[in-house]
Design a protein around this motif. Sequence first.
Motif, PDB file in Angstrom:
ATOM      1  N   ASP A 182      -3.358 -12.377 -10.496  1.00 15.40           N
ATOM      2  CA  ASP A 182      -2.963 -12.084 -11.881  1.00 15.40           C
ATOM      3  C   ASP A 182      -1.525 -12.514 -12.159  1.00 15.40           C
ATOM      4  OD1 ASP A 182      -5.419 -11.035 -12.545  1.00 15.40           O
ATOM      5  OD2 ASP A 182      -4.870  -8.981 -12.008  1.00 15.40           O
TER       6      ASP A 182
ATOM      7  N   TYR B 291       2.042   3.619 -11.308  1.00 21.71           N
ATOM      8  CA  TYR B 291       3.050   2.597 -11.559  1.00 21.71           C
ATOM      9  C   TYR B 291       3.486   2.609 -13.015  1.00 21.71           C
ATOM     10  CZ  TYR B 291       3.337   0.036  -7.166  1.00 21.71           C
ATOM     11  OH  TYR B 291       3.598  -0.309  -5.870  1.00 21.71           O
ATOM     12  N   THR B 292       2.512   2.794 -13.924  1.00 26.93           N
ATOM     13  CA  THR B 292       2.850   2.828 -15.352  1.00 26.93           C
ATOM     14  C   THR B 292       3.764   3.999 -15.666  1.00 26.93           C
ATOM     15  OG1 THR B 292       0.716   1.821 -15.897  1.00 26.93           O
ATOM     16  CG2 THR B 292       1.891   2.944 -17.681  1.00 26.93           C
TER      17      THR B 292
ATOM     18  N   THR C 166      -8.425  -1.425  -3.874  1.00 34.73           N
ATOM     19  CA  THR C 166      -9.392  -1.698  -4.941  1.00 34.73           C
ATOM     20  C   THR C 166     -10.059  -0.410  -5.417  1.00 34.73           C
ATOM     21  OG1 THR C 166      -9.834  -3.890  -4.005  1.00 34.73           O
ATOM     22  CG2 THR C 166     -11.449  -3.009  -5.570  1.00 34.73           C
TER      23      THR C 166
ATOM     24  N   LYS D  96      -7.563   1.664  -7.417  1.00 42.34           N
ATOM     25  CA  LYS D  96      -6.781   0.847  -8.329  1.00 42.34           C
ATOM     26  C   LYS D  96      -6.333   1.629  -9.562  1.00 42.34           C
ATOM     27  CE  LYS D  96      -6.953  -3.426 -11.039  1.00 42.34           C
ATOM     28  NZ  LYS D  96      -7.781  -4.612 -11.409  1.00 42.34           N
ATOM     29  N   LYS D  97      -7.213   2.446 -10.111  1.00 41.36           N
ATOM     30  CA  LYS D  97      -6.887   3.166 -11.344  1.00 41.36           C
ATOM     31  C   LYS D  97      -5.747   4.165 -11.151  1.00 41.36           C
ATOM     32  CE  LYS D  97      -9.012   5.644 -15.201  1.00 41.36           C
ATOM     33  NZ  LYS D  97     -10.283   6.146 -15.784  1.00 41.36           N
TER      34      LYS D  97
ATOM     35  N   THR E 122       0.324   3.606  -2.310  1.00 41.88           N
ATOM     36  CA  THR E 122       0.228   2.336  -1.574  1.00 41.88           C
ATOM     37  C   THR E 122       0.796   2.465  -0.164  1.00 41.88           C
ATOM     38  OG1 THR E 122       2.329   1.635  -2.579  1.00 41.88           O
ATOM     39  CG2 THR E 122       0.301   0.943  -3.666  1.00 41.88           C
TER      40      THR E 122
ATOM     41  N   SER F 213      -2.485   2.219 -10.544  1.00 42.03           N
ATOM     42  CA  SER F 213      -1.977   1.602 -11.773  1.00 42.03           C
ATOM     43  C   SER F 213      -1.349   2.650 -12.685  1.00 42.03           C
ATOM     44  CB  SER F 213      -3.106   0.881 -12.514  1.00 42.03           C
ATOM     45  OG  SER F 213      -3.652  -0.149 -11.728  1.00 42.03           O
ATOM     46  N   THR F 214      -2.004   3.812 -12.788  1.00 45.27           N
ATOM     47  CA  THR F 214      -1.463   4.901 -13.611  1.00 45.27           C
ATOM     48  C   THR F 214      -0.114   5.369 -13.084  1.00 45.27           C
ATOM     49  OG1 THR F 214      -3.709   5.641 -14.140  1.00 45.27           O
ATOM     50  CG2 THR F 214      -1.905   7.208 -14.523  1.00 45.27           C
TER      51      THR F 214
END
Length: 236
Positions: A90, A228-229, A218, A221-222, A185, A225-226
Amino acid sequence: MKTKALKAAFPYTIPIFAGFWFLALAYGILMNKNGFSFVYPFFMSLLIFGGSLEFIAVTLLMSPFAPVAALTMTLLIQARHLFYGIAMLDKYKDMGWKKYYLIFGMCDETFSINYTADIPEDVDRGWFMFFVTLLNHLYWVSGATIGGLIGPYLHFNTKGLDFVMTAMFVTIFMNQWMKEKKKYTGLIGIIATALCLILLGKNHFMIPAMIAIIILLTLFKKPISTAYTESEENAQ
């Protein structure tokens, strides 16, 4: 735009410079001690750009011709780059011609910086990653070449210099660990690696550990990502 990206990228690569030069100098000296001109470490570091593989290549060049064994060893040593590439799909989209050099020049340290760096909003991401890659590449090539040139004039034991890279990886990991509020992570990496090491032993754990890490990242991932946001929003 390019100058601003270079100025933003350079500080991230300073620790890499220190580690790369120690190892690259040792590599160039090792090549010289085995009878190779500085031309060999120059072109090998320029075109292969795979630190651990280049050290192994010294032994391969001094051994009987065995292409299948060399190919197998190369794949085992560099297989981790497959996982780096998947993680960067990405980030490398819409990079134009720079994408090809970013793919070629992606080593462990460059991946760590380009994947985790907080790039300022007024800096072009493509040029930032390009300069991180280019600087790290130049550090390695220049160090290996200089090592090959000064090798005949130096006489010291280079054993133990490989630990410089280990120490640098620990520093990068600790920096990322402290930056994350939720250690998803880091914990995934530690647990998956430790389990594979215990179950499979030190000679066979690396690739299974990387596969396990990719699968777990994987699956989670959700929440990652949350996290990190939320971290980026709090930083702002």
